[in-house]
Enzyme design. Structure first.
Site, PDB file in Angstrom:
ATOM      1  N   ILE A  67       0.988  -1.220   0.192  1.00  0.00           N
ATOM      2  CA  ILE A  67      -0.286   0.446  -0.434  1.00  0.00           C
ATOM      3  C   ILE A  67       0.973   0.980  -0.154  1.00  0.00           C
ATOM      4  O   ILE A  67       1.873   0.883   1.206  1.00  0.00           O
ATOM      5  CB  ILE A  67      -0.779   0.260   1.256  1.00  0.00           C
ATOM      6  N   ALA A  68       0.576   2.352  -1.125  1.00  0.00           N
ATOM      7  CA  ALA A  68       1.573   3.236  -1.111  1.00  0.00           C
ATOM      8  C   ALA A  68       0.571   4.728  -1.137  1.00  0.00           C
ATOM      9  O   ALA A  68      -0.548   4.730  -2.475  1.00  0.00           O
ATOM     10  CB  ALA A  68       2.745   3.134  -1.938  1.00  0.00           C
ATOM     11  N   VAL A  69       1.330   6.022  -1.302  1.00  0.00           N
ATOM     12  CA  VAL A  69       0.096   7.190  -1.163  1.00  0.00           C
ATOM     13  C   VAL A  69       1.689   7.738  -1.885  1.00  0.00           C
ATOM     14  O   VAL A  69       2.326   7.453  -1.090  1.00  0.00           O
ATOM     15  CB  VAL A  69      -0.379   7.648  -0.242  1.00  0.00           C
ATOM     16  N   GLU A  96       1.807  -7.999   6.055  1.00  0.00           N
ATOM     17  CA  GLU A  96       3.288  -7.495   7.229  1.00  0.00           C
ATOM     18  C   GLU A  96       4.153  -6.420   6.340  1.00  0.00           C
ATOM     19  O   GLU A  96       3.591  -6.196   5.831  1.00  0.00           O
ATOM     20  CB  GLU A  96       4.043  -9.043   6.435  1.00  0.00           C
ATOM     21  N   ASN A 101       9.348   0.165   9.934  1.00  0.00           N
ATOM     22  CA  ASN A 101       8.261   1.306   9.236  1.00  0.00           C
ATOM     23  C   ASN A 101       7.517   2.678  10.199  1.00  0.00           C
ATOM     24  O   ASN A 101       6.108   1.801   9.997  1.00  0.00           O
ATOM     25  CB  ASN A 101       7.400   0.270   7.809  1.00  0.00           C
ATOM     26  N   TYR A 108      -1.135   1.602  10.438  1.00  0.00           N
ATOM     27  CA  TYR A 108      -2.068  -0.243  10.718  1.00  0.00           C
ATOM     28  C   TYR A 108      -3.116  -0.145  11.701  1.00  0.00           C
ATOM     29  O   TYR A 108      -4.029  -0.207  11.802  1.00  0.00           O
ATOM     30  CB  TYR A 108      -1.633  -1.221  10.569  1.00  0.00           C
TER      31      TYR A 108
HETATM   32  C1  LIG Z   1       2.317   4.121   5.038  1.00  0.00           C
HETATM   33  C2  LIG Z   1       1.330   5.092   4.042  1.00  0.00           C
HETATM   34  C3  LIG Z   1       0.855   4.546   2.665  1.00  0.00           C
HETATM   35  C4  LIG Z   1       0.264   6.122   5.020  1.00  0.00           C
HETATM   36  O1  LIG Z   1      -0.416   6.013   3.987  1.00  0.00           O
HETATM   37  P1  LIG Z   1      -1.453   8.190   4.230  1.00  0.00           P
HETATM   38  O2  LIG Z   1      -2.031   8.406   3.362  1.00  0.00           O
HETATM   39  O3  LIG Z   1      -0.390   9.049   4.356  1.00  0.00           O
HETATM   40  O4  LIG Z   1      -2.281   7.577   5.669  1.00  0.00           O
HETATM   41  P2  LIG Z   1      -3.859   8.902   6.215  1.00  0.00           P
HETATM   42  O5  LIG Z   1      -3.427   9.612   5.984  1.00  0.00           O
HETATM   43  O6  LIG Z   1      -4.353   7.626   6.311  1.00  0.00           O
HETATM   44  O7  LIG Z   1      -3.235   8.106   7.756  1.00  0.00           O
HETATM   45  C5  LIG Z   1      -4.070   7.425   8.651  1.00  0.00           C
HETATM   46  C6  LIG Z   1      -3.417   7.804  10.186  1.00  0.00           C
HETATM   47  O8  LIG Z   1      -2.022   6.851  10.353  1.00  0.00           O
HETATM   48  C7  LIG Z   1      -1.264   7.326  10.667  1.00  0.00           C
HETATM   49  N1  LIG Z   1      -0.409   8.422  10.175  1.00  0.00           N
HETATM   50  C8  LIG Z   1      -0.417   8.580   9.140  1.00  0.00           C
HETATM   51  N2  LIG Z   1       1.132   8.067   8.391  1.00  0.00           N
HETATM   52  C9  LIG Z   1       2.012   8.421   9.459  1.00  0.00           C
HETATM   53  C10 LIG Z   1       3.281   9.773   9.556  1.00  0.00           C
HETATM   54  N3  LIG Z   1       3.900   8.822   8.689  1.00  0.00           N
HETATM   55  N4  LIG Z   1       3.547   9.343  11.364  1.00  0.00           N
HETATM   56  C11 LIG Z   1       2.763   9.153  11.745  1.00  0.00           C
HETATM   57  N5  LIG Z   1       1.928   8.167  11.790  1.00  0.00           N
HETATM   58  C12 LIG Z   1       1.249   8.723  10.416  1.00  0.00           C
HETATM   59  C13 LIG Z   1      -1.631   8.437  11.319  1.00  0.00           C
HETATM   60  O9  LIG Z   1      -2.540   8.184  12.526  1.00  0.00           O
HETATM   61  C14 LIG Z   1      -2.557   9.259  10.762  1.00  0.00           C
HETATM   62  O10 LIG Z   1      -4.324   9.878  11.320  1.00  0.00           O
HETATM   63  P3  LIG Z   1      -3.899  11.111  11.674  1.00  0.00           P
HETATM   64  O11 LIG Z   1      -3.149  11.716  10.084  1.00  0.00           O
HETATM   65  O12 LIG Z   1      -5.267  11.827  11.538  1.00  0.00           O
HETATM   66  O13 LIG Z   1      -2.673  11.260  12.557  1.00  0.00           O
HETATM   67  C15 LIG Z   1       2.550   6.545   3.766  1.00  0.00           C
HETATM   68  O14 LIG Z   1       3.515   6.721   4.696  1.00  0.00           O
HETATM   69  C16 LIG Z   1       2.767   5.241   2.176  1.00  0.00           C
HETATM   70  O15 LIG Z   1       3.354   5.874   1.249  1.00  0.00           O
HETATM   71  N6  LIG Z   1       4.829   4.770   2.757  1.00  0.00           N
HETATM   72  C17 LIG Z   1       5.564   4.740   2.357  1.00  0.00           C
HETATM   73  C18 LIG Z   1       5.256   2.968   1.978  1.00  0.00           C
HETATM   74  C19 LIG Z   1       4.966   2.530   2.548  1.00  0.00           C
HETATM   75  O16 LIG Z   1       5.813   1.984   3.899  1.00  0.00           O
HETATM   76  N7  LIG Z   1       3.642   1.157   2.509  1.00  0.00           N
HETATM   77  C20 LIG Z   1       3.349   0.504   3.295  1.00  0.00           C
HETATM   78  C21 LIG Z   1       4.774  -0.776   3.173  1.00  0.00           C
HETATM   79  S1  LIG Z   1       3.950  -1.485   2.323  1.00  0.00           S
END
Ligand SMILES: CC(C)(COP(=O)(O)OP(=O)(O)OC[C@H]1O[C@@H](n2cnc3c(N)ncnc32)[C@H](O)[C@@H]1OP(=O)(O)O)[C@@H](O)C(=O)NCCC(=O)NCCS
Length: 144
Positions: A67-69, A96, A101, A108
């Site tokens: 999953i990635a954004v 996993e 991370n 999660y």
């Molecule tokens: C992990 C990832 C997918 C999160 O995507 P996102 O769209 O930013 O997540 P959301 O906006 O839905 O976040 C929901 C909650 O998760 C937590 N969260 C997400 N990113 C966070 C961060 N960098 N630090 C702390 N908490 C975090 C927070 O509680 C957040 O809620 P809030 O923004 O109201 O505080 C993104 O950071 C990413 O693409 N990372 C690189 C790829 C990766 O590591 N993927 C996972 C492994 S497969």
């Protein structure tokens, strides 16, 4: 808008997956998902692909592979919505995640996943994987 991946998403999903070093695997997953098997790819599209999830569904058990954004669209709830979309189709979700991370683990946790175990030195660089699990309880079954 969340939608199932289409052939045009192979490139954008691959590019987004570069942050995890899995551009080829993610692009291949899009191709595989188009064949209608267990592998699915859901994309977030807001005038362009800004997030995606690669997941599989067997019976009512889902597993999230990636999953990635995109960096400029993070912390806007996109990953949470992708997970909600998967949860709507499953009664349990497994995944996993790299132990180090922190953003992903925080995501999660905020989505209701609990830690279910650790796979030691699971990744090729020796890092541990944390296994996480989310049960989806849709409340009392009102069917007769
Ligand atoms: C992990 C990832 C997918 C999160 O995507 P996102 O769209 O930013 O997540 P959301 O906006 O839905 O976040 C929901 C909650 O998760 C937590 N969260 C997400 N990113 C966070 C961060 N960098 N630090 C702390 N908490 C975090 C927070 O509680 C957040 O809620 P809030 O923004 O109201 O505080 C993104 O950071 C990413 O693409 N990372 C690189 C790829 C990766 O590591 N993927 C996972 C492994 S497969």
């Amino acid at each position: 808008m969340l939608r199932a991946a289409v052939p045009e998403d192979v490139g954008p999903v691959g590019a987004l997956a570069a942050c995890m070093g899995c551009e080829t695997a993610a692009a291949d997953a899009v191709r595989l998902s188009l064949e209608g098997g267990a592998v699915r790819v859901t994309v977030s599209d807001e005038g362009g692909v800004n997030g995606f999830a690669v997941w599989s569904l067997v019976l009512d058990e889902a597993e999230i592979q990636y999953i990635a954004v995109s960096p400029e669209c993070r912390r806007r709830g996109i990953a949470s919505r992708l997970i909600d979309e998967i949860a709507a189709r499953a009664s349990v979700i497994f995944l996993e995640v790299r132990e180090g991370n922190a953003p992903a683990r925080a995501l999660y946790k905020s989505c209701g996943f609990a830690e279910a175990g650790v796979r030691r030195a699971y990744y090729s660089d020796g890092e541990n994987a944390v296994i996480m699990r989310k049960e989806i309880n849709r409340g009392a079954d009102t069917r007769h």
